[in-house]
Write a protein that holds these residues in place. Structure first.
Motif, PDB file in Angstrom:
ATOM      1  N   MET A   1       0.839  -1.200   0.000  1.00 17.85           N
ATOM      2  CA  MET A   1       0.000   0.000   0.000  1.00 17.85           C
ATOM      3  C   MET A   1       0.875   1.251   0.000  1.00 17.85           C
ATOM      4  SD  MET A   1      -2.795   1.040   2.842  1.00 17.85           S
ATOM      5  CE  MET A   1      -4.058   2.225   2.457  1.00 17.85           C
ATOM      6  N   LYS A   2       0.426   2.243  -0.755  1.00 17.82           N
ATOM      7  CA  LYS A   2       1.221   3.465  -0.901  1.00 17.82           C
ATOM      8  C   LYS A   2       0.924   4.431   0.260  1.00 17.82           C
ATOM      9  CE  LYS A   2       0.035   6.148  -4.380  1.00 17.82           C
ATOM     10  NZ  LYS A   2      -0.153   6.639  -5.759  1.00 17.82           N
ATOM     11  N   ILE A   3       1.954   4.826   0.973  1.00 16.21           N
ATOM     12  CA  ILE A   3       1.826   5.838   2.025  1.00 16.21           C
ATOM     13  C   ILE A   3       2.330   7.150   1.419  1.00 16.21           C
ATOM     14  CG2 ILE A   3       2.528   6.523   4.368  1.00 16.21           C
ATOM     15  CD1 ILE A   3       0.957   3.819   4.230  1.00 16.21           C
ATOM     16  N   CYS A   4       1.473   8.168   1.389  1.00 17.88           N
ATOM     17  CA  CYS A   4       1.836   9.389   0.658  1.00 17.88           C
ATOM     18  C   CYS A   4       2.420  10.488   1.544  1.00 17.88           C
ATOM     19  CB  CYS A   4       0.631   9.925  -0.096  1.00 17.88           C
ATOM     20  SG  CYS A   4       0.202   8.849  -1.471  1.00 17.88           S
TER      21      CYS A   4
ATOM     22  N   GLY B   1       5.196  -1.480   4.459  1.00 16.15           N
ATOM     23  CA  GLY B   1       6.245  -2.172   5.221  1.00 16.15           C
ATOM     24  C   GLY B   1       7.227  -1.177   5.834  1.00 16.15           C
ATOM     25  N   GLU B   2       7.583  -0.166   5.052  1.00 12.91           N
ATOM     26  CA  GLU B   2       8.516   0.852   5.572  1.00 12.91           C
ATOM     27  C   GLU B   2       7.870   1.645   6.701  1.00 12.91           C
ATOM     28  OE1 GLU B   2      11.136   1.607   1.504  1.00 12.91           O
ATOM     29  OE2 GLU B   2       9.226   2.642   1.762  1.00 12.91           O
ATOM     30  N   LEU B   3       6.570   1.923   6.575  1.00 19.80           N
ATOM     31  CA  LEU B   3       5.874   2.622   7.657  1.00 19.80           C
ATOM     32  C   LEU B   3       5.886   1.777   8.927  1.00 19.80           C
ATOM     33  CD1 LEU B   3       4.008   4.886   8.787  1.00 19.80           C
ATOM     34  CD2 LEU B   3       2.084   3.488   8.000  1.00 19.80           C
ATOM     35  N   LEU B   4       5.563   0.493   8.790  1.00 15.86           N
ATOM     36  CA  LEU B   4       5.523  -0.372   9.975  1.00 15.86           C
ATOM     37  C   LEU B   4       6.910  -0.500  10.605  1.00 15.86           C
ATOM     38  CD1 LEU B   4       2.979  -3.071   8.743  1.00 15.86           C
ATOM     39  CD2 LEU B   4       2.552  -1.153  10.288  1.00 15.86           C
ATOM     40  N   ASP B   5       7.944  -0.520   9.787  1.00 17.00           N
ATOM     41  CA  ASP B   5       9.314  -0.542  10.333  1.00 17.00           C
ATOM     42  C   ASP B   5       9.589   0.716  11.153  1.00 17.00           C
ATOM     43  OD1 ASP B   5       9.883  -2.968   9.256  1.00 17.00           O
ATOM     44  OD2 ASP B   5      10.959  -2.183   7.510  1.00 17.00           O
TER      45      ASP B   5
ATOM     46  N   ILE C   1      -0.718  -1.846  12.279  1.00 15.78           N
ATOM     47  CA  ILE C   1      -0.373  -0.793  13.248  1.00 15.78           C
ATOM     48  C   ILE C   1      -0.777  -1.213  14.663  1.00 15.78           C
ATOM     49  CG2 ILE C   1      -0.908   1.581  13.942  1.00 15.78           C
ATOM     50  CD1 ILE C   1      -1.235   2.219  10.901  1.00 15.78           C
ATOM     51  N   LYS C   2      -1.967  -1.792  14.784  1.00 17.57           N
ATOM     52  CA  LYS C   2      -2.437  -2.178  16.120  1.00 17.57           C
ATOM     53  C   LYS C   2      -1.618  -3.344  16.694  1.00 17.57           C
ATOM     54  CE  LYS C   2      -6.450  -1.384  17.815  1.00 17.57           C
ATOM     55  NZ  LYS C   2      -6.294  -0.050  18.424  1.00 17.57           N
ATOM     56  N   GLU C   3      -1.145  -4.219  15.800  1.00 22.11           N
ATOM     57  CA  GLU C   3      -0.299  -5.325  16.287  1.00 22.11           C
ATOM     58  C   GLU C   3       0.980  -4.806  16.933  1.00 22.11           C
ATOM     59  OE1 GLU C   3       0.192  -8.026  13.012  1.00 22.11           O
ATOM     60  OE2 GLU C   3      -1.932  -8.600  13.109  1.00 22.11           O
ATOM     61  N   LEU C   4       1.370  -3.591  16.573  1.00 27.18           N
ATOM     62  CA  LEU C   4       2.553  -2.986  17.199  1.00 27.18           C
ATOM     63  C   LEU C   4       2.196  -2.301  18.524  1.00 27.18           C
ATOM     64  CD1 LEU C   4       4.247  -1.445  14.027  1.00 27.18           C
ATOM     65  CD2 LEU C   4       4.965  -3.483  15.287  1.00 27.18           C
ATOM     66  N   GLY C   5       0.924  -2.307  18.869  1.00 28.39           N
ATOM     67  CA  GLY C   5       0.514  -1.772  20.168  1.00 28.39           C
ATOM     68  C   GLY C   5       0.024  -0.341  20.146  1.00 28.39           C
ATOM     69  N   TYR C   6      -0.193   0.202  18.962  1.00 28.84           N
ATOM     70  CA  TYR C   6      -0.616   1.601  18.875  1.00 28.84           C
ATOM     71  C   TYR C   6      -2.129   1.758  18.918  1.00 28.84           C
ATOM     72  CZ  TYR C   6       4.095   2.944  17.520  1.00 28.84           C
ATOM     73  OH  TYR C   6       5.442   3.172  17.524  1.00 28.84           O
ATOM     74  N   LEU C   7      -2.552   2.887  19.466  1.00 34.36           N
ATOM     75  CA  LEU C   7      -3.930   3.339  19.305  1.00 34.36           C
ATOM     76  C   LEU C   7      -4.070   3.901  17.898  1.00 34.36           C
ATOM     77  CD1 LEU C   7      -4.217   5.288  22.682  1.00 34.36           C
ATOM     78  CD2 LEU C   7      -5.169   3.015  22.181  1.00 34.36           C
ATOM     79  N   VAL C   8      -5.260   3.787  17.324  1.00 35.34           N
ATOM     80  CA  VAL C   8      -5.468   4.282  15.960  1.00 35.34           C
ATOM     81  C   VAL C   8      -6.643   5.250  15.926  1.00 35.34           C
ATOM     82  CG1 VAL C   8      -6.118   3.641  13.599  1.00 35.34           C
ATOM     83  CG2 VAL C   8      -4.472   2.237  14.866  1.00 35.34           C
ATOM     84  N   LYS C   9      -6.375   6.394  15.323  1.00 32.87           N
ATOM     85  CA  LYS C   9      -7.426   7.390  15.073  1.00 32.87           C
ATOM     86  C   LYS C   9      -7.647   7.474  13.558  1.00 32.87           C
ATOM     87  CE  LYS C   9      -8.212  12.348  14.870  1.00 32.87           C
ATOM     88  NZ  LYS C   9      -7.460  13.436  14.239  1.00 32.87           N
ATOM     89  N   LEU C  10      -8.912   7.498  13.159  1.00 35.57           N
ATOM     90  CA  LEU C  10      -9.241   7.630  11.742  1.00 35.57           C
ATOM     91  C   LEU C  10      -9.908   8.979  11.491  1.00 35.57           C
ATOM     92  CD1 LEU C  10      -9.534   6.187   8.916  1.00 35.57           C
ATOM     93  CD2 LEU C  10     -11.881   5.662   9.627  1.00 35.57           C
ATOM     94  N   ASP C  11      -9.391   9.716  10.502  1.00 35.15           N
ATOM     95  CA  ASP C  11     -10.061  10.921  10.007  1.00 35.15           C
ATOM     96  C   ASP C  11     -10.880  10.515   8.791  1.00 35.15           C
ATOM     97  OD1 ASP C  11      -8.680  12.395  11.884  1.00 35.15           O
ATOM     98  OD2 ASP C  11      -7.295  13.294  10.451  1.00 35.15           O
ATOM     99  N   THR C  12     -12.146  10.923   8.740  1.00 39.63           N
ATOM    100  CA  THR C  12     -12.975  10.515   7.600  1.00 39.63           C
ATOM    101  C   THR C  12     -14.004  11.583   7.271  1.00 39.63           C
ATOM    102  OG1 THR C  12     -14.463   8.801   6.747  1.00 39.63           O
ATOM    103  CG2 THR C  12     -14.581   9.232   9.117  1.00 39.63           C
ATOM    104  N   ASN C  13     -14.404  11.593   5.986  1.00 40.39           N
ATOM    105  CA  ASN C  13     -15.509  12.480   5.603  1.00 40.39           C
ATOM    106  C   ASN C  13     -16.858  11.774   5.763  1.00 40.39           C
ATOM    107  OD1 ASN C  13     -15.857  10.844   3.301  1.00 40.39           O
ATOM    108  ND2 ASN C  13     -14.688  12.210   1.969  1.00 40.39           N
ATOM    109  N   GLY C  14     -16.848  10.542   6.202  1.00 38.14           N
ATOM    110  CA  GLY C  14     -18.091   9.852   6.541  1.00 38.14           C
ATOM    111  C   GLY C  14     -18.903   9.353   5.362  1.00 38.14           C
ATOM    112  N   TYR C  15     -18.309   9.360   4.168  1.00 41.04           N
ATOM    113  CA  TYR C  15     -19.123   9.002   2.994  1.00 41.04           C
ATOM    114  C   TYR C  15     -19.128   7.505   2.707  1.00 41.04           C
ATOM    115  CZ  TYR C  15     -21.773  10.344  -1.139  1.00 41.04           C
ATOM    116  OH  TYR C  15     -22.793  10.525  -2.063  1.00 41.04           O
ATOM    117  N   ARG C  16     -18.415   6.734   3.505  1.00 40.13           N
ATOM    118  CA  ARG C  16     -18.436   5.275   3.346  1.00 40.13           C
ATOM    119  C   ARG C  16     -18.787   4.634   4.693  1.00 40.13           C
ATOM    120  NH1 ARG C  16     -14.329   2.405  -0.279  1.00 40.13           N
ATOM    121  NH2 ARG C  16     -16.260   1.453  -1.007  1.00 40.13           N
ATOM    122  N   PRO C  17     -20.059   4.775   5.093  1.00 33.56           N
ATOM    123  CA  PRO C  17     -20.450   4.293   6.429  1.00 33.56           C
ATOM    124  C   PRO C  17     -20.209   2.803   6.631  1.00 33.56           C
ATOM    125  CG  PRO C  17     -22.386   4.913   5.115  1.00 33.56           C
ATOM    126  CD  PRO C  17     -21.188   5.402   4.376  1.00 33.56           C
TER     127      PRO C  17
END
Ligand code: SF4
Length: 231
Positions: free
Chosen positions: A1-4, A51-55, A87-103
């Motif tokens: 997956m591409k991280i921009c 993969g690079e992000l997770l590293d 990300i969660k497997e590494l023990g992090y909390l995750v916050k999602l920003d969304t415009n809500g158009y894909r409920p």
């Protein structure tokens, strides 16, 4: 997956947590006030792989508590769930920003216990939503479905509105107050100009204008706070 994009440390993006912010590309809206115009296209250049992000996140364990996933609109990506799981497997909390158009995607992620906080944009009152989101004719029912899901669930969340003087009026906030009655946390974010913005020429509001909008929302919301302006 591409991280921009990656902001390696932020004290602002994830309330109460030291976090990193990850930017994904693509969006189904074209808000005139969007600052991330370079991220909206599917062909936006990648900064790193998943993969690079997770590293990177592996090395930051103990220094960071959470990861914000923003965009663009993250829920457009089929690989989002796998990214969050990594990300969660590494023990992090995750916050999602969304415009809500894909409920459906939002509900699925929440119901699987993959999110710890959601920040959902509310672009305008219902009558002008498509116009302010740069997508005339959008299905406001989808936004309402995401909002209802958050309002009646147990996950910590906020609704937030970016306020550009030329785009929103008191009528928008009169409608939002009734529509989203009972929201525990609402933020008004003052528009700030930048070279990246999709529609140049917009301006932010004065403190008094924002306080007027906040006073319309307050009787219906738990808290209403301003961002981007000094009290
Ligand atoms: S502000 Fe958010 S929802 Fe609007 S175009 Fe930009 S990334 Fe998409």
């Amino acid at each position: 997956m591409k991280i921009c994009g990656l902001q390696k440390t932020t004290l602002l993006d994830f309330p109460g947590h030291v976090a990193a912010t990850v930017f994904l590309n693509g969006c189904n809206f074209r808000c005139p006030f969007c600052h991330n115009g370079d991220l909206l296209s599917d062909s936006a250049p990648g900064l790193m792989t998943e993969g690079e992000l997770l590293d990177f996140l592996k090395k930051r364990r103990g220094m960071l508590e959470g990861v914000c996933i923003t965009g663009g609109e993250p829920t457009l990506h089929l690989e989002l769930e796998a990214l969050i799981r990594g990300i969660k497997e590494l023990g992090y909390l995750v916050k999602l920003d969304t415009n809500g158009y894909r409920p459906a995607i939002l509900k699925s992620l929440v119901e699987k216990g993959l999110l710890d906080y959601v920040a959902m944009d509310i672009k305008a009152g219902r009558a002008r939503y498509g116009e302010v989101a740069g997508r005339p004719g959008l299905d406001i029912g989808l936004i309402g479905e995401s909002a209802d899901f958050l309002l009646h669930g147990t996950l910590d969340f906020e609704f937030r509105t970016t306020v550009a003087k030329e785009l929103l009026t008191a009528d928008d906030f009169e409608d939002i107050a009734v529509w989203l009655d009972g929201c525990p946390k609402y933020f008004l974010q003052n528009y700030t100009d930048s070279d990246q913005v999709l529609m140049p020429g917009l301006t932010g509001c004065t403190k008094d204008e924002l306080l007027t909008f906040a006073s319309i929302l307050r009787p219906h919301m738990g808290t209403v706070e301003l961002r981007g302006i000094d009290y």
